[in-house]
Design a protein around this motif. Structure first.
Motif, mmCIF file in Angstrom:
data_model
loop_
_atom_site.group_PDB
_atom_site.id
_atom_site.type_symbol
_atom_site.label_atom_id
_atom_site.label_comp_id
_atom_site.label_asym_id
_atom_site.label_seq_id
_atom_site.Cartn_x
_atom_site.Cartn_y
_atom_site.Cartn_z
ATOM 1 N N SER A 130 0.857 -1.188 0.000
ATOM 2 C CA SER A 130 0.000 0.000 0.000
ATOM 3 C C SER A 130 0.891 1.235 0.000
ATOM 4 O O SER A 130 1.680 1.439 0.924
ATOM 5 C CB SER A 130 -0.897 -0.022 1.239
ATOM 6 O OG SER A 130 -1.666 1.148 1.347
ATOM 7 N N ILE A 131 0.760 2.061 -1.039
ATOM 8 C CA ILE A 131 1.665 3.199 -1.221
ATOM 9 C C ILE A 131 0.905 4.510 -1.087
ATOM 10 O O ILE A 131 -0.118 4.722 -1.748
ATOM 11 C CB ILE A 131 2.364 3.140 -2.596
ATOM 12 C CG1 ILE A 131 3.155 1.835 -2.739
ATOM 13 C CG2 ILE A 131 3.292 4.331 -2.775
ATOM 14 C CD1 ILE A 131 3.867 1.687 -4.075
ATOM 15 N N ASP A 132 1.428 5.383 -0.243
ATOM 16 C CA ASP A 132 0.888 6.732 -0.116
ATOM 17 C C ASP A 132 1.533 7.603 -1.184
ATOM 18 O O ASP A 132 2.549 8.261 -0.961
ATOM 19 C CB ASP A 132 1.172 7.285 1.285
ATOM 20 C CG ASP A 132 0.754 8.750 1.422
ATOM 21 O OD1 ASP A 132 -0.041 9.219 0.582
ATOM 22 O OD2 ASP A 132 1.224 9.419 2.359
ATOM 23 N N SER A 133 0.951 7.564 -2.353
ATOM 24 C CA SER A 133 1.395 8.355 -3.503
ATOM 25 C C SER A 133 0.375 8.152 -4.603
ATOM 26 O O SER A 133 -0.208 7.068 -4.714
ATOM 27 C CB SER A 133 2.768 7.889 -3.998
ATOM 28 O OG SER A 133 3.028 8.371 -5.310
ATOM 29 N N PRO A 134 0.130 9.159 -5.426
ATOM 30 C CA PRO A 134 -0.709 8.901 -6.600
ATOM 31 C C PRO A 134 -0.061 7.834 -7.477
ATOM 32 O O PRO A 134 1.147 7.874 -7.726
ATOM 33 C CB PRO A 134 -0.746 10.261 -7.316
ATOM 34 C CG PRO A 134 -0.441 11.263 -6.249
ATOM 35 C CD PRO A 134 0.533 10.577 -5.331
ATOM 36 N N LEU A 135 -0.859 6.881 -7.937
ATOM 37 C CA LEU A 135 -0.339 5.794 -8.774
ATOM 38 C C LEU A 135 -0.951 5.823 -10.167
ATOM 39 O O LEU A 135 -0.881 4.839 -10.905
ATOM 40 C CB LEU A 135 -0.601 4.439 -8.106
ATOM 41 C CG LEU A 135 0.032 4.239 -6.723
ATOM 42 C CD1 LEU A 135 -0.233 2.830 -6.215
ATOM 43 C CD2 LEU A 135 1.531 4.527 -6.745
ATOM 44 N N SER A 136 -1.548 6.950 -10.519
ATOM 45 C CA SER A 136 -2.093 7.116 -11.867
ATOM 46 C C SER A 136 -2.206 8.606 -12.142
ATOM 47 O O SER A 136 -2.026 9.435 -11.240
ATOM 48 C CB SER A 136 -3.468 6.447 -11.992
ATOM 49 O OG SER A 136 -4.411 7.084 -11.137
ATOM 50 N N ILE A 137 -2.494 8.939 -13.391
ATOM 51 C CA ILE A 137 -2.703 10.331 -13.775
ATOM 52 C C ILE A 137 -4.097 10.453 -14.382
ATOM 53 O O ILE A 137 -4.717 9.440 -14.725
ATOM 54 C CB ILE A 137 -1.620 10.817 -14.761
ATOM 55 C CG1 ILE A 137 -1.586 9.941 -16.019
ATOM 56 C CG2 ILE A 137 -0.263 10.844 -14.084
ATOM 57 C CD1 ILE A 137 -0.569 10.403 -17.061
ATOM 58 N N PRO A 138 -4.624 11.669 -14.502
ATOM 59 C CA PRO A 138 -5.979 11.821 -15.050
ATOM 60 C C PRO A 138 -6.118 11.162 -16.416
ATOM 61 O O PRO A 138 -5.210 11.245 -17.255
ATOM 62 C CB PRO A 138 -6.149 13.343 -15.142
ATOM 63 C CG PRO A 138 -5.227 13.892 -14.098
ATOM 64 C CD PRO A 138 -4.049 12.966 -14.091
ATOM 65 N N GLU A 139 -7.240 10.504 -16.622
ATOM 66 C CA GLU A 139 -7.495 9.853 -17.905
ATOM 67 C C GLU A 139 -7.369 10.879 -19.031
ATOM 68 O O GLU A 139 -7.941 11.957 -18.979
ATOM 69 C CB GLU A 139 -8.892 9.243 -17.903
ATOM 70 C CG GLU A 139 -9.216 8.450 -19.148
ATOM 71 C CD GLU A 139 -10.594 7.818 -19.111
ATOM 72 O OE1 GLU A 139 -10.917 7.053 -20.035
ATOM 73 O OE2 GLU A 139 -11.348 8.097 -18.149
ATOM 74 N N GLY A 140 -6.608 10.534 -20.040
ATOM 75 C CA GLY A 140 -6.387 11.440 -21.163
ATOM 76 C C GLY A 140 -5.047 12.143 -21.123
ATOM 77 O O GLY A 140 -4.541 12.576 -22.165
ATOM 78 N N ARG A 141 -4.446 12.260 -19.929
ATOM 79 C CA ARG A 141 -3.124 12.884 -19.833
ATOM 80 C C ARG A 141 -2.073 11.948 -20.408
ATOM 81 O O ARG A 141 -2.179 10.724 -20.302
ATOM 82 C CB ARG A 141 -2.793 13.222 -18.380
ATOM 83 C CG ARG A 141 -3.529 14.418 -17.812
ATOM 84 C CD ARG A 141 -3.139 15.728 -18.478
ATOM 85 N NE ARG A 141 -1.728 16.026 -18.345
ATOM 86 C CZ ARG A 141 -1.199 16.793 -17.394
ATOM 87 N NH1 ARG A 141 -1.990 17.348 -16.486
ATOM 88 N NH2 ARG A 141 0.099 17.032 -17.363
ATOM 89 N N THR A 142 -1.025 12.529 -20.994
ATOM 90 C CA THR A 142 0.018 11.718 -21.629
ATOM 91 C C THR A 142 1.366 11.844 -20.944
ATOM 92 O O THR A 142 2.292 11.109 -21.273
ATOM 93 C CB THR A 142 0.174 12.112 -23.107
ATOM 94 O OG1 THR A 142 0.494 13.509 -23.196
ATOM 95 C CG2 THR A 142 -1.115 11.844 -23.873
#
Length: 684
Positions: A351-363
């Motif tokens: 379990s990681i305290d960090s965003p593990l994705s970016i907004p859909e559509g971002r490159t």
């Protein structure tokens, strides 16, 4: 002041009202007496001065509140000062969704009263119901929403004056304390340094037996209420000076005289204005405990890691290895160190305290992304948290970009090794569990985690806030594994996992899905068909790839080539594993056939949690070769094995069960039946 109001009458705007005042028509009686008035006193079909006079005599303030513009409702408070209630609440936090009221303080007719959570609420509701107007600071967005949630049947007066907006009309902006300072209101020395974020801490101290903390909380609330009384008088005076209202209509100040208050130690409160300082009698623990989510001891042997990740490998991240309820913490710098510790720990979930994705559509992670303007910097999970009143940073705000980049890269590395990785947010988890955040003080966070049921050296030895957040992240993995969680987000962006105290987890913990791995010719398809005949829902990697190719004449060579392409394309193996797993996601009993990479195991377990039982099949190599030749008549399968040769040993390490299928098919079925008995499957 109310009798100087004309803008509520038909055809009378604020400008008309100003013109009447300029002509020294300051009251309804003046208006009636004015010989130039063309108003029909006997027209009762619309609001009229006659109706206003009748309502005034009845002291029907709700009548005026329905007609007067919101910005002018303060006139009702000035007209009925003895019946105007100034109100301020204290809460465990800012989230209407997760937090709750701890204290309600008010001043009515020069007396300060308070309701403390846990006390009878009748007196509070009675005092509010008899008020003709209520005054708050930011109550529109905060206090009244909490009150309506906590007391659904509360009878609030229709006249509500929100000083945040009234003060802005007088040119005063900022929070209440800032406006008090601008106007010259001085708080007592003992509470001068207290701010809003101290209130939850004082409440936690009181819950743990410190009555003096309750007194400080009450005094802080009392000063908030008194500050509002002072602000209202001063703001109205400023409005008079700006000619917004006529000075002759304002005979104040009305509220600047200090309210009386009475605290009694160790005595039951007889009235809401005699406030008893008693020991807290309610539940002082977190809202849920380890034992309550540890169904049938399922967590006692579970190994999870929590990582409070930082953006740079040059600084230390907090790490927690949690085995059952026993926590071990440390600090590590590099991704290699974190991965090595994960392998050494044999963690089931990380379990990681960090965003593990970016907004859909971002490159990309950075501001030069051409898709930034269209898709923004915030994911769905962050928008949901914000809507619920939980503060979180957008994953691609500049200060978060490098952390998000590192988190996603680290998660990908871990998944390729077979570790299931979830995203957690310790602050939100602590809010939900009713544990103070680190900003309130590390000792309160430590105590809260210990009261939840976590043991370890951190209880007595000083550790950093990063390590305490890492423990919380690991605890989130417990909530996830036990099914007591909510996934915020969507499939495209993946999900942030937060604890849930209300979810029905029976479907999560009462299902089973066998994930079958092994080289070609080891019997994966045979077992899948056997279980399908027993009612299991089956999905397979090769079947899904075959469907993707969309041809009726898909050969084994074509499947192998497409599998190689997928494996060598960033992110596509995980996408395939998600697609295959989704086919059995809602089945009570299922089979996923043909996992060939550790990442397949990680992905399936992220989606289905403890339902996954990873079974690896092995066969004597000579026997396997004969079976392949008999089935295919060539060595195509050996080419497939060559592509994933390096992953076989890791699949064996990750497996929950290993079946040797070197003997007869009947012996294979016997082993499967024993497996079913061991896991006590229930078939659909």
């Amino acid at each position: 002041m109310l009798k100087s109001t004309f803008s509520h009458l038909p055809g009378k705007s604020a400008k008309t009202e100003q013109k009447l005042w300029a002509r020294n028509i300051l009251t309804w009686e003046d208006y009636i007496a004015d010989s130039t008035s063309q108003y029909d006193l006997f027209n009762t079909s619309e609001p009229s001065i006659k109706a206003s006079l009748d309502a005034y005599r009845r002291q029907d303030t709700d009548y005026f509140a329905r007609l007067i513009k919101k910005q002018d409702l303060y006139r009702i408070a000035l007209t009925f000062p003895s019946d105007t209630l100034f109100l301020d609440i204290e809460t465990t936090g800012l989230s209407l969704y997760y937090d709750h009221i701890t204290l309600v303080g008010w001043s009515l007719n020069g007396k300060y009263g308070a309701w403390i959570n846990g006390q009878p609420e009748d007196a509070l509701l009675q005092e509010i119901s008899r008020a003709k107007a209520i005054v708050t600071f930011n109550g529109t967005l905060f206090d009244l929403k909490f009150l309506k949630k906590r007391f659904p049947d509360i009878n609030l007066p229709e006249a509500h004056v929100d000083l945040r907006y009234l003060a802005k009309r007088a040119g005063l902006t900022g929070g209440q304390k800032s406006i008090e300072e601008q106007l010259g209101f001085n708080r007592p020395v003992e509470v001068e340094a207290l701010r809003g974020d101290n209130a939850p801490v004082l409440w936690h101290e009181y819950r743990r037996g410190d009555i003096s903390a309750l007194k400080d909380l009450l005094l802080y609330n009392y000063c908030d209420v008194e500050g509002m009384r002072y602000i209202l008088d001063k703001v109205v005076k400023l409005l008079c000076k700006s000619k917004e209202i006529p000075e002759a209509a304002f005979n104040g100040p009305y509220f600047s005289q200090q309210s009386e208050y009475k605290f009694v130690v160790g005595s039951k409160s007889c009235t809401p204005y005699t406030i008893a300082l008693e020991k807290f009698s309610g539940n002082s623990k977190p809202l849920v405990t380890y034992s309550e989510i540890n169904h049938n001891g399922a967590l006692d042997t579970l190994v999870v890691l929590g990582i409070d990740l930082v953006s740079s490998e040059e600084r230390e991240s907090g790490v927690c290895r949690l085995v059952g309820n026993r926590a071990e913490t440390l600090r590590l710098k590099t991704d290699d160190e974190l991965i090595s510790f994960a392998i050494q720990s044999k963690a089931k979930v990380i379990s990681i305290d960090s965003p593990l994705s970016i907004p859909e559509g971002r490159t990309s992670f950075f501001d030069d992304d051409p898709m930034r303007k269209k898709y923004g910097i915030t994911r769905l999970c962050e928008r949901i948290l914000k809507k619920r009143g939980v503060n979180s940073y957008p994953c691609l705000i500049q200060s978060m970009q490098k952390l998000t980049q590192r988190g996603m890269i680290l998660a990908s590395k871990l998944r390729k090794l077979g570790f299931s990785v979830i995203e957690s947010y310790p602050g939100a988890a602590q809010d939900i569990m009713n544990i103070p955040r680190k900003q309130s003080g590390l000792k309160y966070l430590t105590t809260g985690l210990n009261e939840f049921g976590i043991e370890g050296d951190f209880v007595k030895s000083l550790v950093t806030h990063d390590e305490l957040d890492a423990i919380t992240s690991a605890v989130v993995a417990h909530f996830y594994w036990s099914g007591n969680f909510e996934g915020l987000g969507n499939a495209a962006e993946d999900y942030m996992i937060i604890p849930s105290l209300e979810v029905n987890n029976s479907a999560w913990i009462n299902r089973i899905v066998f994930l079958l791995s092994g080289r070609s010719g080891t019997g994966k398809t045979t077992i899948a068909q056997y279980l399908e005949n027993k009612g299991f829902k089956v999905s397979s990697f090769s079947g899904t790839v075959r469907s993707r190719l969309g041809s009726n004449a898909v050969t084994r060579h074509m499947l192998i080539d497409e599998g190689a392409r997928i494996q060598n394309s960033p992110g596509e193996q995980r996408t395939l594993a998600k697609e295959v797993t989704a086919q059995v996601e809602h089945a009570q009993s299922g089979v996923i056939e043909g996992a060939r990479y550790a990442e397949d195991v990680a992905t399936a377990r992220e989606i289905l949690g403890p339902a996954i039982v990873h079974v690896h099949l092995a066969v004597d190599e000579d026997e396997r070769t004969l079976r392949i030749l008999k089935r295919d008549g060539n060595q195509a399968a050996h080419r497939s094995d060559k592509l994933c040769e390096d992953h076989i040993d890791r699949l064996i390490e990750l497996s929950d069960e290993v079946i040797d299928n070197s003997a007869s098919i009947s012996q294979l079925y016997t082993q499967v039946d024993l497996l079913l008995e061991r896991y006590k499957c229930q078939y659909q």
